[in-house]
Design a protein around this motif. Sequence first.
Motif, PDB file in Angstrom:
ATOM      1  N   ASN A 143      -1.250  70.853 -30.607  1.00  0.00           N
ATOM      2  CA  ASN A 143      -1.990  71.448 -31.731  1.00  0.00           C
ATOM      3  C   ASN A 143      -1.072  71.751 -32.904  1.00  0.00           C
ATOM      4  O   ASN A 143      -1.508  71.736 -34.056  1.00  0.00           O
ATOM      5  CB  ASN A 143      -2.708  72.726 -31.298  1.00  0.00           C
ATOM      6  N   ASN A 144       0.196  72.045 -32.628  1.00  0.00           N
ATOM      7  CA  ASN A 144       1.153  72.378 -33.680  1.00  0.00           C
ATOM      8  C   ASN A 144       2.027  71.185 -34.067  1.00  0.00           C
ATOM      9  O   ASN A 144       3.023  71.343 -34.767  1.00  0.00           O
ATOM     10  CB  ASN A 144       2.014  73.567 -33.249  1.00  0.00           C
ATOM     11  N   TRP A 171      -0.564  73.725 -26.899  1.00  0.00           N
ATOM     12  CA  TRP A 171       0.002  74.373 -28.084  1.00  0.00           C
ATOM     13  C   TRP A 171       0.965  73.425 -28.811  1.00  0.00           C
ATOM     14  O   TRP A 171       0.933  73.325 -30.029  1.00  0.00           O
ATOM     15  CB  TRP A 171       0.730  75.662 -27.682  1.00  0.00           C
TER      16      TRP A 171
END
Length: 72
Positions: free
Chosen positions: A30-31, A27
């Motif tokens: 991805n961010n 996460w």
Amino acid sequence: MYKLHSTPPIFWPDLATIQYSRETVEWFRNNKIQFVEKEGNPPNCPKIRPVEKFWAPIKSILRKTSKVAKTK
């Protein structure tokens, strides 16, 4: 709040297992959140954690003045 910074901050997780789980790390990536990798994160030892050099004087001042923070 994270995206409001002109230079994105680096997230420095504690060594809780969940903060380095495969899903969490994925996460972060991805961010596009910069974070301290587990291998580069020293164990809970204040003398080798640079952030402690920052927080120690602040804690001392707050204890002496007994002031309560009014903002985040």
